[in-house]
Structure formats: structure tokens, C-alpha cells
Design a protein around this motif. Structure first.
Motif, PDB file in Angstrom:
ATOM      1  N   TYR A  70     102.250  64.556  48.093  1.00  0.00           N
ATOM      2  CA  TYR A  70     102.613  64.954  49.558  1.00  0.00           C
ATOM      3  C   TYR A  70     101.577  66.077  49.790  1.00  0.00           C
ATOM      4  CZ  TYR A  70     107.055  62.375  49.278  1.00  0.00           C
ATOM      5  OH  TYR A  70     107.626  61.298  49.007  1.00  0.00           O
ATOM      6  N   ALA A  71     101.055  66.754  48.947  1.00  0.00           N
ATOM      7  CA  ALA A  71     100.207  68.062  49.345  1.00  0.00           C
ATOM      8  C   ALA A  71      98.943  67.481  49.746  1.00  0.00           C
ATOM      9  CB  ALA A  71     100.084  68.907  48.162  1.00  0.00           C
ATOM     10  N   LEU A 100      96.856  74.624  48.329  1.00  0.00           N
ATOM     11  CA  LEU A 100      95.986  73.233  48.782  1.00  0.00           C
ATOM     12  C   LEU A 100      96.024  73.130  50.236  1.00  0.00           C
ATOM     13  CD1 LEU A 100      95.301  70.165  46.498  1.00  0.00           C
ATOM     14  CD2 LEU A 100      95.885  70.222  49.335  1.00  0.00           C
ATOM     15  N   MET A 101      97.147  73.187  51.006  1.00  0.00           N
ATOM     16  CA  MET A 101      97.417  72.837  52.247  1.00  0.00           C
ATOM     17  C   MET A 101      96.853  73.506  53.068  1.00  0.00           C
ATOM     18  SD  MET A 101     100.284  74.608  50.925  1.00  0.00           S
ATOM     19  CE  MET A 101     100.993  73.388  50.240  1.00  0.00           C
ATOM     20  N   ASN A 110      90.815  72.345  41.479  1.00  0.00           N
ATOM     21  CA  ASN A 110      92.187  72.327  41.848  1.00  0.00           C
ATOM     22  C   ASN A 110      92.636  71.127  40.798  1.00  0.00           C
ATOM     23  OD1 ASN A 110      94.183  70.755  43.573  1.00  0.00           O
ATOM     24  ND2 ASN A 110      93.884  72.705  44.649  1.00  0.00           N
ATOM     25  N   VAL A 111      93.831  71.479  40.017  1.00  0.00           N
ATOM     26  CA  VAL A 111      94.413  70.585  39.247  1.00  0.00           C
ATOM     27  C   VAL A 111      94.765  69.288  39.844  1.00  0.00           C
ATOM     28  CG1 VAL A 111      96.307  71.599  39.171  1.00  0.00           C
ATOM     29  CG2 VAL A 111      95.599  70.445  37.400  1.00  0.00           C
ATOM     30  N   TRP A 112      95.366  69.435  41.168  1.00  0.00           N
ATOM     31  CA  TRP A 112      95.995  68.306  41.797  1.00  0.00           C
ATOM     32  C   TRP A 112      95.046  67.410  42.257  1.00  0.00           C
ATOM     33  CZ3 TRP A 112     100.394  70.743  45.350  1.00  0.00           C
ATOM     34  CH2 TRP A 112     101.314  71.442  44.317  1.00  0.00           C
ATOM     35  N   ASN A 315     113.619  72.524  47.179  1.00  0.00           N
ATOM     36  CA  ASN A 315     112.483  72.889  46.650  1.00  0.00           C
ATOM     37  C   ASN A 315     111.588  73.878  47.595  1.00  0.00           C
ATOM     38  OD1 ASN A 315     111.708  72.864  43.940  1.00  0.00           O
ATOM     39  ND2 ASN A 315     111.665  70.475  44.144  1.00  0.00           N
ATOM     40  N   VAL A 316     111.851  73.746  48.705  1.00  0.00           N
ATOM     41  CA  VAL A 316     111.322  74.632  49.678  1.00  0.00           C
ATOM     42  C   VAL A 316     109.867  74.815  49.749  1.00  0.00           C
ATOM     43  CG1 VAL A 316     111.923  76.949  50.978  1.00  0.00           C
ATOM     44  CG2 VAL A 316     113.414  76.029  49.205  1.00  0.00           C
ATOM     45  N   ARG A 317     109.227  73.521  49.818  1.00  0.00           N
ATOM     46  CA  ARG A 317     107.743  73.546  49.399  1.00  0.00           C
ATOM     47  C   ARG A 317     107.133  73.377  50.778  1.00  0.00           C
ATOM     48  NH1 ARG A 317     108.555  74.718  44.680  1.00  0.00           N
ATOM     49  NH2 ARG A 317     107.892  73.538  42.933  1.00  0.00           N
TER      50      ARG A 317
END
Length: 552
Positions: A70-71, A100-101, A110-112, A315-317
Motif C-alpha cells: 500500500y505504501a 516513504l509516502m 529503503n527496505v520496502w 493501525n492508523v497508518r
């Protein structure tokens, strides 16, 4: 060297363990467990080739339905920004890098980017390449061989598309890696796309019309994806032709009510062209779907509220931009209410812990996209968050804990309130996208009226008042590329398409700067592609030729 080509090939023990994970994975397929087979014997059997084909799907579970996915594919666009626990602000200390966003965290280590995009895509490609190499000599029945080849070619094209769109010129090979490789190439985008089209055309011609194993590649899936890819490459007539075939020739239809798409007991419906199947046995998934929690505000600390299964795990992401909320006219468009949660009802069973005057089932929290008079809360037991409580005048969030929340991916079937994972399937391609592809292709071909016709089919389905759906109709003169992007936001918000939409239309920088004030100061033209993971750059020996993307 641990790079894009490394996948336990040449390491029989590791490979068998890898295949075992595939066999217990998300595809609910009847498969052969190779047990202690060697690499050679595994790929030289029909069962091994089928297991490899099934295994290629598993890498989608690193991207789709995951926080990182999603990010990568929704955040950093015009319609989403960071909630309190995204690393953007607030108290969460999980993230060692800026988020990241908003592009501060889009850096080479960046690990993602590495672990949830680069590595799984190349692992899937290498598995497909290996199976394609062994397929002709594996003893597969003549009638099954082209079907398996179509499946493997499709998945190779699928992962290469993600990579070439994300990274530009990329390492490219059609051969399996069976030993350590320390030299990497940068194949031009156009050349990679040539092979993507070759593979997808083969899949369109040889994949079966249908499949009893949900999620397995079929002709309509291949044709729907090739329509998306043709649109991406600006080949509008081909995109239109294939989108029309999918719309007219395979028996798909839009769900009559948009809200019905998201019911957990209706996941496999006539609108879904390709779905990623997450098992109800969460242990069988490569990490389960967490979409239900990513877009959810922190409701469980509010008076009258407890965390429970029905309201979800907060999770409030990620939270909507003010721009996204304002795209909807909820007076006529049912997608607003079907997509977003604005009201929470008291579930605190202990009357002594509820606000005075609040009963079980009463409104406990109300979030509004409008300004509410300061006099309105007087005498009310519930908490109100209006647009000015949540967003400053410039659109930057003032409260990243409490906001209108996307509810498309809710899962009231989770085992407990604290279960973070879900068995909800992910809709990768659905029929509404074909109408929007056809509309965009018609617009680019100069046919505004035809573009409006396709858009209006989608909008008519979304009409709040089916008897008076004319309110939702758009006239041809109003159809622009920006209107199409707005409509795609209303239809597909949160569905991991947005970054590709803005990249394809060359609108990423423009619309982020216009509509996402968190990300606007940080985005640059070079962000249209992602950084090559630093570990890859460090591992290669031809560093003079294999370099980082410009700007990183």
C-alpha cells in the motif's frame, strides 16, 4: 551475492523448502509435494513444473494486501497521506527512516523498495524462467504444456511490468540463474516491454477461458492485463480493443451496488477478473492481508469505544488527503458511503465507562468532511471531528489519529479483535478498470463522447439514486485526463493502482504538488522511478556500468 537473481537454484535443500512454502501457500490448488527431490528431478517432472507455476503467484503476497505494498502503490500520491503511525508524525517509533509516502524515505536503502518490490518480482521471474527452461523436457502432456507456458509467461510479464514501471531500465534476462551472478545489466525500458508484450500475447492465445482454481491465470485475465499494459505504453487502440473484449466477451458484469463488492461473503463475484486468494488458514499465507487495518483511525481510545472485531484493528497508518474526500459528492454518489467509515457506535458494555447520556449502540464518534458549527456538539455525548479538526486550511493534517477511514477492506470474520491479519482476497483486476481503460483510450484517440459513455457506465452503477441516475452522468466536454484520474480515485481508492495511474499519465509530480501538501515539498521529477536497492549496487562487480537511477 544476494541480489535479484538469487533464488536457491543450485541449492536443492533450500529449493525444496521454498517449494514447500509454495505448496502451503495462498493458491487453493491440488499440488504435488516434491518432498526431498533434487532441483533436477523436481523441474523434470510434470508435477514439479505445475508446482513452480503455482509458486510464482506467491510473490504477489509480498506486494498486494500488505502494508508495504500500500505504501509503494497508493501512498505518495494525490489521494493518501500518513496517519500517526506511518512514521509521518505521532508516537510510532517503528520506522528507522523518514516515511516513504512523502518521498523523504524514498532512498536507496529503503527496505520496502528492496524486500517488497525488487526482490519478490525478480524471484518470481527467476522461478518462471527456470520452469520455462525445463518445461519442454519435463514430460508434461501435450495439451497441458501450452497452458502452463502461458501461465509462466504471464507471471514473468506481470513481475517485469512492476519492475520496469518502478525502476526504468532494469536487469533483464529470460534465462534462469543457477549460480551466483555478480554482473548486472540495464536493459532499456522499450526492450523489456517488447518481451512483456510477447509473453502476454502468448498468454492471451493459450491460457484457458476459465479455471476452477480461483486466481489461476485465464484468457480474460491475460487480456485484461494486456489492455492495462497497452494503455501504459500509449498504444491506445490496442488497449481499447482488448478492454472491449473483456467487457463484452467473457460474461463479467459490474455488481449492481458498489457496496456489495466489499462484503466478505461476496468476494468471488462477477466483477472480479483476477483476485489474489488469501487462505482462511492464516498460517498458509505469505503473511496475510492487512488492508483492513491500514486505513483505520484510532477509534478504540475514544469514550464509549472498545477495540472489537467488527470495527477492526486500528493501525492508523494511512489517511485520505482532504482532496480525496472532496472528490466525492455523497449526495448522489454511493461510493463515498460504501468506501468510507464516518461513524462509530458505542460498544462499551460497562455503563460506568461510557460518557453520560450515551447508551450501547448510540453514536460515539462522528467524522465529517464539512465544517460543523461550534454550537452543534453542545449537549451531545458523542465526539465530533469535523474537517477543520482533522485538516489545516492548507490541507496538512492537524490530527493524524482521528479521520474518515477507508472501510473497503474490513474483515468482521477475523478470529479476535487483536488479530492483525485477514483472509480477505485482494482484487487485482476488476471489470470497472476495463471501462476506465476504454474511456482513457477513447479520450486519447480523440473520442470524447465515447470516453464519456464508458465513464457513465461506471458512474451509473455508483448512483445513489438508481431511479434518478442522470445526476451522475458526465457530458463529453467535461471528460479530460484529470477528470478520468479523479474518477479512478473515486472508484479505486486504496486498491493499489494509484501510483501506476499517475505515473502512466505523467501526472505524478503535478498532482502530488497540487493535492498532497505533506509530499509536495519533497517530490521531484526523478521520483517517477524508484531507487535501485543499495545492496544490489554494492554487490555487482561492474559498478561503472550498473549505476543508481538519477537523483538518488
Amino acid at each position: 551475492m544476494k541480489n535479484y537473481l538469487e533464488i536457491a537454484i543450485g541449492k536443492p535443500k533450500g529449493l525444496c523448502a521454498l517449494f514447500l512454502s509454495f505448496l502451503l501457500g495462498s493458491c487453493s490448488l491440488d499440488e504435488y509435494n516434491p518432498g526431498g527431490a533434487t532441483v533436477e528431478s523436481l523441474f523434470n517432472t510434470p508435477e514439479g513444473i505445475e508446482a513452480a507455476a503455482n509458486g510464482t503467484y506467491t510473490y504477489n503476497q509480498k506486494i498486494y494486501g500488505k502494508e508495504q505494498g500500500y505504501a509503494l502503490l497508493e501512498m505518495g500520491t494525490d489521494i493518501w497521506t500518513g496517519g500517526a503511525n506511518s512514521g509521518n508524525s505521532g508516537t510510532n517509533g517503528v520506522y528507522p527512516q523518514p516515511p516513504l509516502m512523502n518521498y523523504q524515505g524514498l532512498i536507496s536503502d529503503n527496505v520496502w523498495v528492496k524486500s517488497n518490490l525488487w526482490q519478490p518480482c525478480y524471484a518470481g521471474i527467476n522461478l518462471a524462467n527456470t520452469a520455462l527452461k525445463y518445461l519442454p523436457e519435463a514430460g508434461v502432456e501435450a495439451v497441458k504444456a501450452p497452458v502452463l507456458e502461458a501461465e509462466l509467461r504471464f507471471m514473468r510479464a506481470w513481475y517485469y511490468w512492476h519492475l520496469v514501471e518502478s525502476f526504468g531500465d532494469i536487469p533483464f534476462t529470460l534465462e534462469p540463474t543457477e549460480s551466483i551472478v555478480t554482473v548486472a545489466n540495464r536493459t532499456p525500458v522499450d526492450q523489456v516491454y517488447e518481451q512483456i508484450f510477447i509473453d502476454l500475447q502468448f498468454a492471451v492465445e493459450h491460457a484457458p477461458l476459465s479455471n476452477t482454481d480461483y486466481g489461476k491465470i485465464t484468457k480474460p485475465i491475460a487480456e485484461a492485463f494486456i489492455a492495462r499494459v497497452y494503455l501504459t505504453r500509449g498504444r491506445y487502440q490496442e488497449a481499447l480493443d482488448h478492454a472491449q473484449h473483456v467487457i463484452n466477451d467473457y460474461g463479467f458484469s459490474l455488481m449492481p451496488n458498489y457496496a456489495d463488492l466489499w462484503k466478505m461473503d461476496n468476494e468471488k463475484n462477477q466483477e472480479v477478473i483476477w483476485g489474489l486468494n488469501y487462505s482462511t488458514n492464516l498460517e498458509f499465507n505469505e503473511g496475510s492481508n492487512v488492508g483492513h487495518s491500514m486505513y483505520l483511525m484510532e477509534y478504540d481510545t475514544q469514550p464509549g469505544m472498545l477495540r472489537d472485531v467488527n470495527n477492526g484493528y486500528p493501525n492508523v497508518r494511512y489517511m485520505p488527503t482532504k482532496f480525496l474526500l472532496n472528490l466525492f459528492d455523497e449526495r448522489i454518489d454511493a461510493r463515498y458511503e460504501a468506501s468510507f467509515k464516518t461513524t462509530w457506535f458505542c460498544n462499551e458494555t460497562d455503563a460506568g465507562k461510557r460518557p453520560q447520556g450515551m447508551n450501547l449502540g448510540d453514536t460515539a464518534i462522528f467524522c465529517s468532511k464539512y465544517v460543523i458549527s461550534s454550537d452543534a456538539p453542545a449537549g451531545k455525548a458523542y465526539k465530533i471531528y469535523d474537517i477543520n479538526d482533522v485538516y489545516r486550511e492548507n490541507g496538512i493534517p492537524a490530527d493524524r489519529f482521528h479521520y474518515i477511514s477507508l472501510k473497503k477492506f474490513e474483515d468482521p470474520t477475523r478470529a479476535s479483535a487483536n488479530e492483525t491479519e485477514s483472509a480477505r482476497d485482494v482484487f487485482i483486476i476488476r471489470l470497472a478498470e476495463m471501462y476506465m481503460i476504454a474511456a482513457e483510450a477513447e479520450l486519447q484517440l480523440g473520442n470524447q463522447a465515447e470516453a464519456a459513455n464508458y465513464i457513465n457506465i461506471v458512474r451509473q452503477r455508483a448512483a445513489l439514486n438508481k431511479q434518478n441516475s442522470q445526476e451522475m452522468m458526465v457530458v463529453a466536454s467535461a471528460v479530460t485526463l484529470d477528470f478520468i484520474l479523479d474518477e479512478r480515485a473515486r472508484e479505486f481508492a486504496g486498491e493499489q493502482l494509484r501510483w501506476f495511474d499517475l505515473k502512466r499519465t505523467n501526472k505524478l509530480v503535478e498532482r502530488v504538488q497540487a493535492h498532497n501538501p505533506d509530499a509536495a515539498p519533497h517530490i521531484r521529477e526523478f521520483h517517477k522511478i524508484r531507487p535501485i536497492p543499495q545492496s544490489e549496487l554494492d554487490a555487482v562487480t561492474n559498478k561503472d556500468q550498473f549505476k543508481q537511477n538519477p537523483g538518488y
